[in-house]
Design a protein around this motif. Structure first.
Motif, PDB file in Angstrom:
ATOM      1  N   THR A   6       0.830  -1.204   0.000  1.00 40.05           N
ATOM      2  CA  THR A   6       0.000   0.000   0.000  1.00 40.05           C
ATOM      3  C   THR A   6       0.864   1.254   0.000  1.00 40.05           C
ATOM      4  O   THR A   6       0.605   2.200  -0.750  1.00 40.05           O
ATOM      5  N   VAL A   7       1.904   1.254   0.819  1.00 38.34           N
ATOM      6  CA  VAL A   7       2.803   2.415   0.870  1.00 38.34           C
ATOM      7  C   VAL A   7       3.492   2.604  -0.481  1.00 38.34           C
ATOM      8  O   VAL A   7       3.578   3.730  -1.003  1.00 38.34           O
ATOM      9  N   ALA A   8       3.963   1.533  -1.075  1.00 43.14           N
ATOM     10  CA  ALA A   8       4.636   1.619  -2.372  1.00 43.14           C
ATOM     11  C   ALA A   8       3.685   2.113  -3.457  1.00 43.14           C
ATOM     12  O   ALA A   8       4.082   2.899  -4.333  1.00 43.14           O
ATOM     13  N   THR A   9       2.433   1.679  -3.403  1.00 42.65           N
ATOM     14  CA  THR A   9       1.447   2.101  -4.397  1.00 42.65           C
ATOM     15  C   THR A   9       1.194   3.600  -4.299  1.00 42.65           C
ATOM     16  O   THR A   9       1.188   4.310  -5.298  1.00 42.65           O
ATOM     17  N   TRP A  10       0.999   4.096  -3.081  1.00 44.89           N
ATOM     18  CA  TRP A  10       0.781   5.535  -2.900  1.00 44.89           C
ATOM     19  C   TRP A  10       2.024   6.338  -3.246  1.00 44.89           C
ATOM     20  O   TRP A  10       1.935   7.419  -3.838  1.00 44.89           O
ATOM     21  N   LEU A  11       3.199   5.832  -2.905  1.00 42.49           N
ATOM     22  CA  LEU A  11       4.426   6.549  -3.242  1.00 42.49           C
ATOM     23  C   LEU A  11       4.630   6.615  -4.751  1.00 42.49           C
ATOM     24  O   LEU A  11       5.121   7.625  -5.277  1.00 42.49           O
ATOM     25  N   ALA A  12       4.268   5.552  -5.456  1.00 43.10           N
ATOM     26  CA  ALA A  12       4.401   5.564  -6.916  1.00 43.10           C
ATOM     27  C   ALA A  12       3.479   6.601  -7.528  1.00 43.10           C
ATOM     28  O   ALA A  12       3.849   7.284  -8.489  1.00 43.10           O
ATOM     29  N   PHE A  13       2.290   6.758  -6.966  1.00 38.09           N
ATOM     30  CA  PHE A  13       1.358   7.735  -7.519  1.00 38.09           C
ATOM     31  C   PHE A  13       1.726   9.166  -7.113  1.00 38.09           C
ATOM     32  O   PHE A  13       1.848  10.046  -7.955  1.00 38.09           O
ATOM     33  N   VAL A  14       1.938   9.385  -5.829  1.00 42.39           N
ATOM     34  CA  VAL A  14       2.160  10.743  -5.326  1.00 42.39           C
ATOM     35  C   VAL A  14       3.582  11.227  -5.588  1.00 42.39           C
ATOM     36  O   VAL A  14       3.794  12.347  -6.046  1.00 42.39           O
ATOM     37  N   GLY A  15       4.558  10.397  -5.291  1.00 47.17           N
ATOM     38  CA  GLY A  15       5.951  10.813  -5.414  1.00 47.17           C
ATOM     39  C   GLY A  15       6.720  10.108  -6.500  1.00 47.17           C
ATOM     40  O   GLY A  15       7.949  10.194  -6.542  1.00 47.17           O
ATOM     41  N   GLY A  68       4.131  14.951 -18.388  1.00 46.07           N
ATOM     42  CA  GLY A  68       2.906  14.165 -18.482  1.00 46.07           C
ATOM     43  C   GLY A  68       3.150  12.679 -18.607  1.00 46.07           C
ATOM     44  O   GLY A  68       2.512  11.864 -17.942  1.00 46.07           O
ATOM     45  N   PHE A  69       4.111  12.316 -19.441  1.00 46.35           N
ATOM     46  CA  PHE A  69       4.400  10.895 -19.629  1.00 46.35           C
ATOM     47  C   PHE A  69       5.048  10.285 -18.388  1.00 46.35           C
ATOM     48  O   PHE A  69       4.830   9.115 -18.080  1.00 46.35           O
ATOM     49  N   THR A  70       5.832  11.069 -17.669  1.00 48.16           N
ATOM     50  CA  THR A  70       6.430  10.567 -16.424  1.00 48.16           C
ATOM     51  C   THR A  70       5.358  10.327 -15.376  1.00 48.16           C
ATOM     52  O   THR A  70       5.347   9.287 -14.704  1.00 48.16           O
ATOM     53  N   ILE A  71       4.441  11.268 -15.233  1.00 51.56           N
ATOM     54  CA  ILE A  71       3.350  11.098 -14.270  1.00 51.56           C
ATOM     55  C   ILE A  71       2.487   9.902 -14.653  1.00 51.56           C
ATOM     56  O   ILE A  71       2.118   9.085 -13.804  1.00 51.56           O
ATOM     57  N   GLY A  73       3.340   7.278 -16.430  1.00 51.87           N
ATOM     58  CA  GLY A  73       4.105   6.052 -16.201  1.00 51.87           C
ATOM     59  C   GLY A  73       4.147   5.657 -14.734  1.00 51.87           C
ATOM     60  O   GLY A  73       4.048   4.478 -14.388  1.00 51.87           O
ATOM     61  N   CYS A  74       4.283   6.643 -13.867  1.00 55.63           N
ATOM     62  CA  CYS A  74       4.291   6.351 -12.428  1.00 55.63           C
ATOM     63  C   CYS A  74       2.903   5.916 -11.947  1.00 55.63           C
ATOM     64  O   CYS A  74       2.793   5.064 -11.062  1.00 55.63           O
ATOM     65  N   ALA A  75       1.858   6.485 -12.533  1.00 52.60           N
ATOM     66  CA  ALA A  75       0.502   6.035 -12.194  1.00 52.60           C
ATOM     67  C   ALA A  75       0.305   4.583 -12.639  1.00 52.60           C
ATOM     68  O   ALA A  75      -0.298   3.783 -11.913  1.00 52.60           O
ATOM     69  N   LEU A  76       0.822   4.232 -13.795  1.00 55.28           N
ATOM     70  CA  LEU A  76       0.754   2.838 -14.251  1.00 55.28           C
ATOM     71  C   LEU A  76       1.526   1.923 -13.310  1.00 55.28           C
ATOM     72  O   LEU A  76       1.069   0.832 -12.982  1.00 55.28           O
ATOM     73  N   GLN A  77       2.674   2.376 -12.851  1.00 55.60           N
ATOM     74  CA  GLN A  77       3.461   1.575 -11.899  1.00 55.60           C
ATOM     75  C   GLN A  77       2.678   1.374 -10.608  1.00 55.60           C
ATOM     76  O   GLN A  77       2.699   0.289 -10.032  1.00 55.60           O
ATOM     77  N   ALA A  78       1.965   2.402 -10.153  1.00 58.60           N
ATOM     78  CA  ALA A  78       1.146   2.269  -8.950  1.00 58.60           C
ATOM     79  C   ALA A  78       0.053   1.223  -9.154  1.00 58.60           C
ATOM     80  O   ALA A  78      -0.220   0.408  -8.262  1.00 58.60           O
ATOM     81  N   GLY A 121      -3.958   9.303 -13.930  1.00 57.39           N
ATOM     82  CA  GLY A 121      -2.925   8.881 -14.881  1.00 57.39           C
ATOM     83  C   GLY A 121      -3.448   8.846 -16.305  1.00 57.39           C
ATOM     84  O   GLY A 121      -2.780   9.303 -17.235  1.00 57.39           O
ATOM     85  N   THR A 122      -4.654   8.323 -16.488  1.00 54.96           N
ATOM     86  CA  THR A 122      -5.251   8.277 -17.822  1.00 54.96           C
ATOM     87  C   THR A 122      -5.533   9.674 -18.341  1.00 54.96           C
ATOM     88  O   THR A 122      -5.258   9.983 -19.500  1.00 54.96           O
ATOM     89  N   GLY A 123      -6.074  10.521 -17.475  1.00 55.97           N
ATOM     90  CA  GLY A 123      -6.360  11.901 -17.885  1.00 55.97           C
ATOM     91  C   GLY A 123      -5.103  12.652 -18.283  1.00 55.97           C
ATOM     92  O   GLY A 123      -5.071  13.360 -19.303  1.00 55.97           O
TER      93      GLY A 123
END
Length: 149
Positions: A6-15, A68-71, A73-78, A121-123
């Protein structure tokens, strides 16, 4: 140190654009974690250039999609972190723990991070693609006008 899904998922999205999820999972020496802020900074610089020079600045057209692509990609990783099974998560990030250890469980906060990552991420991905294609085609039309005159 136990790595919580859970922590890793939120960190991938937020940070994620700053590499925080990589540092959490792989340590401070992770090269990809140190590389992620580069396209983020380039995209932010592109936004700054567009605010300073206007929408006709061609360098900003190239730089802004990096953010945009970095954000995205990180959302996909989350999303990928959240969808991994607890057995797979613990085998990869907590090899000293049993396969059914609580650190790899999917909780409601994990699902929330996946939903938010999917929506934003999709948006952001669609906006980055639209921005890139729009400016590319505007540039092509402008160049064609120059040739035809």
């Amino acid at each position: 140190m136990t790595k919580n899904k859970t922590v890793a998922t939120w960190l991938a999205f937020v940070g994620g654009p700053l590499g925080l999820h990589r540092f959490y999972l792989h340590g401070i020496g992770d090269m990809l974690g140190w590389a992620l802020p580069i396209p983020t900074a380039l995209g932010l610089y592109g936004i700054q250039r567009m605010q300073q020079f206007g929408q006709d600045d061609q360098l900003s057209w190239v730089l802004i999609p990096f953010l945009g692509f970095t954000i995205a990609g990180c959302a996909l990783q989350a999303i990928l972190f959240g969808l991994s099974t607890k057995e797979k998560w613990n085998a990869r990030y907590n090899p000293s723990l049993p396969e059914d250890a609580p650190a790899g469980r999917t909780q409601w906060l994990t699902i929330g991070a996946m939903v938010v990552s999917l929506l934003l991420g999709t948006g952001i991905l669609m906006a980055s693609l639209a921005f890139s294609f729009q400016h590319y085609f505007e540039y092509q039309i402008e160049e064609a006008r120059k040739i035809s005159q």
